[in-house]
Design a protein around this motif. Structure first.
Motif, PDB file in Angstrom:
ATOM      1  N   ASN A  93      41.925  42.251  31.803  1.00 32.87           N
ATOM      2  CA  ASN A  93      42.078  43.224  32.897  1.00 32.87           C
ATOM      3  C   ASN A  93      41.135  43.001  34.086  1.00 32.87           C
ATOM      4  N   PHE A  94      40.881  41.753  34.399  1.00 37.65           N
ATOM      5  CA  PHE A  94      40.141  41.462  35.627  1.00 37.65           C
ATOM      6  C   PHE A  94      41.035  41.790  36.824  1.00 37.65           C
ATOM      7  N   ASN A  95      40.402  42.226  37.892  1.00 36.37           N
ATOM      8  CA  ASN A  95      41.116  42.679  39.086  1.00 36.37           C
ATOM      9  C   ASN A  95      41.090  41.557  40.134  1.00 36.37           C
ATOM     10  N   PHE A  96      42.178  40.795  40.228  1.00 39.04           N
ATOM     11  CA  PHE A  96      42.168  39.636  41.119  1.00 39.04           C
ATOM     12  C   PHE A  96      43.585  39.240  41.517  1.00 39.04           C
ATOM     13  N   ASP A  97      43.671  38.447  42.583  1.00 41.04           N
ATOM     14  CA  ASP A  97      44.901  37.764  42.970  1.00 41.04           C
ATOM     15  C   ASP A  97      44.665  36.265  42.850  1.00 41.04           C
ATOM     16  N   TYR A  98      45.701  35.543  42.460  1.00 38.44           N
ATOM     17  CA  TYR A  98      45.629  34.083  42.355  1.00 38.44           C
ATOM     18  C   TYR A  98      46.293  33.476  43.584  1.00 38.44           C
ATOM     19  N   ASP A 120      30.057  34.979  36.314  1.00 38.16           N
ATOM     20  CA  ASP A 120      29.397  36.276  36.460  1.00 38.16           C
ATOM     21  C   ASP A 120      30.208  37.221  37.347  1.00 38.16           C
ATOM     22  N   ILE A 121      31.505  37.360  37.013  1.00 32.27           N
ATOM     23  CA  ILE A 121      32.377  38.241  37.792  1.00 32.27           C
ATOM     24  C   ILE A 121      32.562  39.572  37.065  1.00 32.27           C
ATOM     25  N   ASN A 122      32.613  40.626  37.841  1.00 37.45           N
ATOM     26  CA  ASN A 122      32.764  41.985  37.319  1.00 37.45           C
ATOM     27  C   ASN A 122      34.257  42.292  37.185  1.00 37.45           C
ATOM     28  N   LYS A 150      35.097  35.707  46.299  1.00 35.26           N
ATOM     29  CA  LYS A 150      35.997  34.594  46.028  1.00 35.26           C
ATOM     30  C   LYS A 150      35.460  33.712  44.913  1.00 35.26           C
ATOM     31  N   VAL A 151      36.386  33.206  44.116  1.00 33.28           N
ATOM     32  CA  VAL A 151      36.120  32.093  43.198  1.00 33.28           C
ATOM     33  C   VAL A 151      37.087  30.997  43.590  1.00 33.28           C
ATOM     34  N   VAL A 152      36.549  29.839  43.967  1.00 33.05           N
ATOM     35  CA  VAL A 152      37.377  28.708  44.382  1.00 33.05           C
ATOM     36  C   VAL A 152      37.399  27.668  43.266  1.00 33.05           C
ATOM     37  N   LEU A 153      38.600  27.294  42.848  1.00 38.29           N
ATOM     38  CA  LEU A 153      38.772  26.230  41.861  1.00 38.29           C
ATOM     39  C   LEU A 153      39.141  24.942  42.590  1.00 38.29           C
ATOM     40  N   PHE A 154      38.371  23.894  42.343  1.00 42.06           N
ATOM     41  CA  PHE A 154      38.703  22.569  42.873  1.00 42.06           C
ATOM     42  C   PHE A 154      38.564  21.604  41.702  1.00 42.06           C
ATOM     43  N   ASN A 162      35.793  44.934  37.148  1.00 41.80           N
ATOM     44  CA  ASN A 162      36.228  46.082  37.936  1.00 41.80           C
ATOM     45  C   ASN A 162      36.188  45.854  39.449  1.00 41.80           C
ATOM     46  N   VAL A 163      35.666  44.693  39.864  1.00 43.65           N
ATOM     47  CA  VAL A 163      35.559  44.388  41.297  1.00 43.65           C
ATOM     48  C   VAL A 163      36.603  43.343  41.670  1.00 43.65           C
ATOM     49  N   TYR A 164      37.455  43.688  42.623  1.00 41.57           N
ATOM     50  CA  TYR A 164      38.524  42.786  43.043  1.00 41.57           C
ATOM     51  C   TYR A 164      37.954  41.482  43.613  1.00 41.57           C
ATOM     52  N   PHE A 165      38.578  40.358  43.241  1.00 41.52           N
ATOM     53  CA  PHE A 165      38.208  39.069  43.831  1.00 41.52           C
ATOM     54  C   PHE A 165      39.448  38.209  44.002  1.00 41.52           C
ATOM     55  N   GLU A 166      39.316  37.183  44.833  1.00 37.55           N
ATOM     56  CA  GLU A 166      40.397  36.226  45.053  1.00 37.55           C
ATOM     57  C   GLU A 166      40.080  34.940  44.294  1.00 37.55           C
ATOM     58  N   LEU A 167      41.018  34.512  43.469  1.00 35.14           N
ATOM     59  CA  LEU A 167      40.887  33.253  42.744  1.00 35.14           C
ATOM     60  C   LEU A 167      41.729  32.219  43.488  1.00 35.14           C
ATOM     61  N   ILE A 168      41.062  31.338  44.207  1.00 36.23           N
ATOM     62  CA  ILE A 168      41.718  30.397  45.116  1.00 36.23           C
ATOM     63  C   ILE A 168      41.636  29.006  44.503  1.00 36.23           C
ATOM     64  N   GLU A 169      42.790  28.349  44.367  1.00 33.55           N
ATOM     65  CA  GLU A 169      42.776  26.991  43.816  1.00 33.55           C
ATOM     66  C   GLU A 169      43.245  25.988  44.851  1.00 33.55           C
ATOM     67  N   LEU A 170      42.377  25.019  45.155  1.00 31.95           N
ATOM     68  CA  LEU A 170      42.698  23.941  46.089  1.00 31.95           C
ATOM     69  C   LEU A 170      43.338  22.797  45.320  1.00 31.95           C
ATOM     70  N   GLY A 171      44.576  22.444  45.681  1.00 30.00           N
ATOM     71  CA  GLY A 171      45.279  21.386  44.958  1.00 30.00           C
ATOM     72  C   GLY A 171      45.725  21.847  43.593  1.00 30.00           C
ATOM     73  N   ALA A 172      46.497  22.922  43.556  1.00 28.08           N
ATOM     74  CA  ALA A 172      46.833  23.585  42.291  1.00 28.08           C
ATOM     75  C   ALA A 172      47.721  22.741  41.380  1.00 28.08           C
TER      76      ALA A 172
END
Length: 315
Positions: free
Chosen positions: A96-101, A65-67, A148-152, A69-79
């Motif tokens: 065109n999602f607005n994020f950094d990985y 449920d991410i927008n 934030k969205v955290v991937l584990f 147009n709204v910036y978020f951080e996609l953080i992966e633990l143990g990539a």
């Protein structure tokens, strides 16, 4: 010399029930061996989770449920090598999602390879890599107020005993803000005939992966482990739902570690515990989450129902 490595090896081998931390599997040789493990026919975990990320990418994004147009951080633990995550990254970029990985890994080698590959495969992606241990890096998450969205993924949480997993989840939860999300990949409880071969492949790659830790100790801590005097022994029962890996001494022997100026005694048949891989169901996962503010939104299964990616939300 890595003092932390030296101290952890000393602590583990000094216990009545000897153990070695599985995080030290991962140097350049270990990274390469684990990539081979992920491609083994017996190792279903990576294939099952890749199935989810490849074929249910839109479902993952919808559940988060991410927008756009709204910036978020996609953080992966143990990539690791990012094979599964790339499927998600490609769709997020194309839509065109607005994020950094932000990939995080204990292996600097793995991070450098991942960054190089991403620069080629997804050139428009913003990547900020961080090297470190999960627990230590979590403190740094608090410094950012961005969503934030955290991937584990990869059932990495299964490499922790349940009490440690509870502490980890509690710390992760406290590092997040309300409505932040977590994608938690876990291996599901299955029969022994499916699980055990994943940790005891016919080609012996998993054995080499475990023994690479002894080779590291020999090389980095001036030890004299005779690899031929040890065996690889995985164990699993469906009732307990935990796969365990051991290195077993084939004979009464002594091993000297020069960096510690210390000699360790091994009895014939004595085990060194190197790794666990906890398998989950809803009940077990909810018990892990109970002291945190993370709650299950939904879960996505692979086509064989071997593996689940749970979507969690910070409440």
């Amino acid at each position: 010399m890595n003092t932390k490595f030296q101290n952890d090896i000393n602590e583990g081998l000094s216990k009545a029930l000897k153990s070695l931390p599985s995080k030290y599997f991962y140097d350049k040789t270990g990274d390469d061996l684990f990539v081979k493990i992920m491609n083994l026919p017996e190792y279903y975990l990576t294939k099952a989770e890749f199935d989810i990320f490849k074929n249910q990418t839109k479902n993952i994004i919808a559940a988060l449920d991410i927008n756009p147009n709204v910036y978020f951080e996609l953080i992966e633990l143990g990539a690791g090598d990012g094979t599964k995550t790339k499927e998600l990254l490609k769709v997020l970029i194309s839509e065109n999602f607005n994020f950094d990985y932000i990939p995080i890994d204990i292996s600097n080698n793995a991070l450098k390879q991942l960054e190089t590959n991403l620069n080629t495969e997804i050139p428009n992606l913003n990547v900020t890599k961080k090297q470190g241990d999960y627990f230590n890096v979590l403190d740094g998450l608090k410094t950012s107020n961005h969503p934030k969205v955290v991937l584990f993924l990869g059932s990495n949480i299964g490499n922790m005993e349940d009490e440690k997993a509870k502490r980890f989840i509690s710390k992760l939860s406290s590092s997040l803000n309300p409505n932040d999300k977590v994608v938690l990949g876990v291996d599901l409880i299955k029969s022994k005939d499916i699980v055990l071969p994943a940790y005891n492949d016919k080609a012996g790659i998993t054995k080499a992966f475990n023994f690479n830790l002894l080779n590291r100790i020999n090389k980095e801590l001036d030890a004299n482990f005779n690899i031929d005097q040890f065996s690889h022994q995985p164990e699993y029962t469906e009732t307990e739902g935990i796969a365990r890996s051991y290195i077993v001494s084939n004979t009464d022997q002594e091993v000297h570690i020069g960096a510690l100026n210390k000699t360790f005694q091994f009895k014939k048949g004595e085990k060194i515990h190197t790794e666990i891989s906890r398998k989950y169901n809803d009940e077990i996962l909810n018990s892990i989450l109970e002291n945190s503010s993370l709650r299950i939104v939904t879960k996505l299964l692979d086509t064989k129902s071997y593996f689940a990616d749970y979507i969690l939300i910070k409440t």
